[in-house]
Design an enzyme around this catalytic site. Structure first.
Site, mmCIF file in Angstrom:
data_model
loop_
_atom_site.group_PDB
_atom_site.id
_atom_site.type_symbol
_atom_site.label_atom_id
_atom_site.label_comp_id
_atom_site.label_asym_id
_atom_site.label_seq_id
_atom_site.Cartn_x
_atom_site.Cartn_y
_atom_site.Cartn_z
ATOM 1 N N LYS A 92 70.498 69.843 95.517
ATOM 2 C CA LYS A 92 69.550 70.658 94.736
ATOM 3 C C LYS A 92 68.381 70.996 95.633
ATOM 4 C CE LYS A 92 67.943 72.353 90.864
ATOM 5 N NZ LYS A 92 67.926 73.670 91.554
ATOM 6 N N LYS A 128 68.954 72.744 100.721
ATOM 7 C CA LYS A 128 68.031 73.875 100.892
ATOM 8 C C LYS A 128 68.811 75.028 101.495
ATOM 9 C CE LYS A 128 63.718 75.003 100.249
ATOM 10 N NZ LYS A 128 62.776 74.551 99.215
ATOM 11 N N ASP A 168 62.224 79.660 96.255
ATOM 12 C CA ASP A 168 61.235 79.111 97.189
ATOM 13 C C ASP A 168 60.469 80.332 97.697
ATOM 14 O OD1 ASP A 168 60.472 76.501 98.744
ATOM 15 O OD2 ASP A 168 60.690 77.965 100.339
ATOM 16 N N SER A 380 63.543 72.128 87.304
ATOM 17 C CA SER A 380 64.862 72.711 87.592
ATOM 18 C C SER A 380 65.968 71.781 87.097
ATOM 19 C CB SER A 380 65.027 72.923 89.095
ATOM 20 O OG SER A 380 64.497 74.166 89.480
HETATM 21 P P1 NDP Z 1 55.814 82.405 97.395
HETATM 22 O O1 NDP Z 1 56.670 83.254 98.224
HETATM 23 O O2 NDP Z 1 55.737 82.642 95.929
HETATM 24 O O3 NDP Z 1 54.321 82.412 97.966
HETATM 25 C C1 NDP Z 1 53.978 82.053 99.262
HETATM 26 C C2 NDP Z 1 52.508 82.387 99.440
HETATM 27 O O4 NDP Z 1 52.038 81.866 100.674
HETATM 28 C C3 NDP Z 1 52.231 83.874 99.469
HETATM 29 O O5 NDP Z 1 50.987 84.088 98.868
HETATM 30 C C4 NDP Z 1 52.178 84.164 100.966
HETATM 31 O O6 NDP Z 1 51.430 85.316 101.292
HETATM 32 C C5 NDP Z 1 51.465 82.938 101.426
HETATM 33 N N1 NDP Z 1 51.628 82.647 102.849
HETATM 34 C C6 NDP Z 1 52.748 82.649 103.604
HETATM 35 N N2 NDP Z 1 52.468 82.268 104.851
HETATM 36 C C7 NDP Z 1 51.152 82.010 104.879
HETATM 37 C C8 NDP Z 1 50.255 81.564 105.868
HETATM 38 N N3 NDP Z 1 50.675 81.310 107.123
HETATM 39 N N4 NDP Z 1 48.971 81.375 105.523
HETATM 40 C C9 NDP Z 1 48.535 81.626 104.261
HETATM 41 N N5 NDP Z 1 49.336 82.075 103.303
HETATM 42 C C10 NDP Z 1 50.619 82.255 103.601
HETATM 43 O O7 NDP Z 1 56.275 80.892 97.681
HETATM 44 P P2 NDP Z 1 56.062 79.597 96.782
HETATM 45 O O8 NDP Z 1 54.737 79.651 96.138
HETATM 46 O O9 NDP Z 1 57.272 79.424 95.954
HETATM 47 O O10 NDP Z 1 56.108 78.453 97.891
HETATM 48 C C11 NDP Z 1 54.943 78.014 98.589
HETATM 49 C C12 NDP Z 1 55.208 76.657 99.205
HETATM 50 O O11 NDP Z 1 55.533 75.708 98.164
HETATM 51 C C13 NDP Z 1 56.366 76.573 100.191
HETATM 52 O O12 NDP Z 1 56.086 75.594 101.153
HETATM 53 C C14 NDP Z 1 57.521 76.086 99.322
HETATM 54 O O13 NDP Z 1 58.525 75.461 100.087
HETATM 55 C C15 NDP Z 1 56.788 75.099 98.443
HETATM 56 N N6 NDP Z 1 57.459 74.762 97.191
HETATM 57 C C16 NDP Z 1 57.820 75.726 96.295
HETATM 58 C C17 NDP Z 1 58.401 75.361 95.093
HETATM 59 C C18 NDP Z 1 58.700 76.348 94.025
HETATM 60 O O14 NDP Z 1 59.067 75.918 92.914
HETATM 61 N N7 NDP Z 1 58.528 77.650 94.248
HETATM 62 C C19 NDP Z 1 58.740 73.959 94.806
HETATM 63 C C20 NDP Z 1 58.245 73.014 95.789
HETATM 64 C C21 NDP Z 1 57.671 73.426 96.936
HETATM 65 P P3 NDP Z 1 52.083 86.787 101.268
HETATM 66 O O15 NDP Z 1 51.993 87.206 99.833
HETATM 67 O O16 NDP Z 1 51.200 87.550 102.174
HETATM 68 O O17 NDP Z 1 53.472 86.646 101.773
#
Ligand code: NDP
Length: 448
Positions: A92, A128, A168, A380
């Site tokens: 998962k 993943k 993700d 999930s």
């Molecule tokens: P999204 O794609 O929804 O959002 C990612 C965000 O981070 C966007 O705002 C993006 O900006 C920004 N971003 C990317 N790179 C950078 C950077 N170098 N500096 C600053 N901002 C940046 O992803 P998620 O919110 O789903 O995921 C975010 C993190 O959380 C990841 O590490 C993911 O693995 C983790 N995560 C997610 C889960 C989930 O349920 N979604 C569960 C557990 C962990 P832009 O809009 O410009 O691309």
């Protein structure tokens, strides 16, 4: 620095076998260091090669994804699925669509997922996947064709009792919809093979908010238990403005904190009045616009180019919720100098190893991602349960379970740290608590 000879050898072999995979090796080293005292007391782990097995994925597939843009031009991307560990349940873990995706990033995320999933107390193993495809700037039709091409290969490796992907970075409700549609078409089955689905077709209420809300339930319990305090009145900074960041900011605000800065991959905004989340959600979730647009809609706010500067904004609690290694040692030092009380990792491995070690050496609460952001995968797994029962639960029911799981994840980490003589070190605590369950399952299931 590892002292134990067995673990030194395990890590040396990992370095040789995974050369050029820095993120994966960073995640492995952190876990091996945390587990050292436990491994020394348990010789059966070495006898059964548990550590060697833990860091080697059970299976990893990489495949070609060919799709066509709106002008009829063909493109080739690379797809991955890492099925890391199925000792405690079906694989998962999410799918990430981002140009930076490679084998190292897939493996670090899959490896971390094993521990995170164990801490949820639910029966899910670690996996993943993703692709170096960049959804930014693509039309809905292009994203659909890419998702269909991606699933045309992936479908043969997954299943509701085998491997259940989710979203993700770059994979939200739109992508999950297209992926699910293609799976259903090829497999000729309507089942719970993906989570994060839309509510009308088997999604769970509360899944979209779950990771962000879960991070705050964890932080709230940590403040209560370790500081006899709450988040009320705290100034917070949240990096990112994606799924995790938006709902972390929303729950932080609900719990009485004031979120004054958020970012995207181009820059960050500061709003001393507290970020207006209606505007932010409209911009980032609905319009998919740049965060710089925020200042045009909210007077008194300011925009700064470049994302790392966000860590110079003075705050009590920082929530890095964007991506891996987004917060470096210098940022950690600046935050602490500015009076930081707690660092709560929302993204996976957002702090570099030396930043983590620095925080742990300071009088700052530190919540590691594999415990703090487990809420997404937990809900999930609740979605899987609802699908398997052909049932659906109310938002309140899901949220109550999520809260219970996050409070439990905190206490598992906190108690395990204390039992190891590392009171307050939730990095060690989370790794040890999660590992005990996984390693016991691996030992019970024999050599495989
Ligand atoms: P999204 O794609 O929804 O959002 C990612 C965000 O981070 C966007 O705002 C993006 O900006 C920004 N971003 C990317 N790179 C950078 C950077 N170098 N500096 C600053 N901002 C940046 O992803 P998620 O919110 O789903 O995921 C975010 C993190 O959380 C990841 O590490 C993911 O693995 C983790 N995560 C997610 C889960 C989930 O349920 N979604 C569960 C557990 C962990 P832009 O809009 O410009 O691309």
């Amino acid at each position: 620095m590892l002292q134990n000879k067995y673990l030194q050898e395990v890590y040396r072999t990992a370095e040789a076998r995974n050369a050029g995979q820095p993120e994966f090796l960073q995640a492995v080293l952190e876990v091996l260091e945390s587990l050292e005292p436990y491994v020394e007391k348990h010789p059966e782990l070495q006898e059964n090669c548990i550590m060697e097995r833990l860091i080697e994925p059970e299976r990893m597939v990489s495949f070609r994804v060919v799709w066509e843009d709106d002008k009829g031009q063909a493109h080739v991307n690379r797809g991955f699925r890492v099925q890391f560990n199925s000792a405690i349940g079906p694989y998962k873990g999410g799918l990430r669509f981002h140009p930076s995706v490679n084998e190292s990033i897939m493996k670090f995320l899959g490896f971390e997922q094993i521990f995170k999933n164990s801490l949820t107390t639910l029966p899910i193993g670690g996996g993943k996947g993703g692709s170096d495809f960049d959804p930014h700037g693509k039309t809905d039709k292009e994203v659909m064709r890419f998702c269909q091409a991606f699933m045309t290969e992936l479908y043969r490796h997954i299943g509701p009792e085998t491997d259940v992907p989710a979203g993700d970075i770059g994979v939200g409700a739109r992508e999950i919809g297209y992926l699910f549609g293609q799976y259903k078409r090829i497999a000729n089955e309507f089942n719970g093979v993906l989570t994060g689905k839309g509510i009308p077709y088997g999604g769970s209420l509360g899944r979209k908010e779950a990771t962000g809300y879960g991070i705050l339930y964890f932080a709230d319990e940590m403040f209560r238990c370790m500081k006899n305090d709450t988040l009320q009145g705290k100034i917070a900074v949240v990096s990112g403005s994606g799924n995790v960041a938006l709902y972390a900011a929303e729950k932080a605000t609900e719990l009485g904190a004031k979120v004054i800065a958020m970012s995207d991959s181009q820059g960050y905004v500061v709003d001393e009045n507290g970020i207006n989340l209606d505007v932010m959600i409209q911009l980032k979730e609905v319009e998919r616009a740049r965060i710089s647009e925020y200042v045009k809609r909210v007077p008194g706010s300011r925009y700064v180019e470049g994302c790392r500067g966000i860590w110079s904004v003075k705050c009590d609690v920082a929530f890095p919720c964007a991506t891996q290694n987004e917060l470096h040692l210098e940022d950690a030092q600046t935050l602490v100098k500015n009076g930081l009380q707690a660092l709560v990792e929302g993204a996976n491995m957002p702090c570099t190893a030396d930043a983590v070690n620095y925080f742990l050496s300071q009088p700052v609460l530190f919540a590691p991602s594999k415990a703090a952001n487990a809420g997404g995968v937990a809900v999930s797994a609740l979605e899987m349960s609802q699908n398997a029962m052909h049932d659906s639960w109310t938002t309140e029911e899901v949220d109550a379970r999520l809260k219970k799981i996050m409070v439990s994840a905190f206490h598992q980490a906190y108690d395990a740290a204390r039992e190891c003589g590392k009171e307050g070190n939730l990095v060690v605590g989370a790794n040890v608590a999660a590992f005990i369950k996984v390693s016991q399952a691996m030992l019970a299931q024999g050599l495989n």
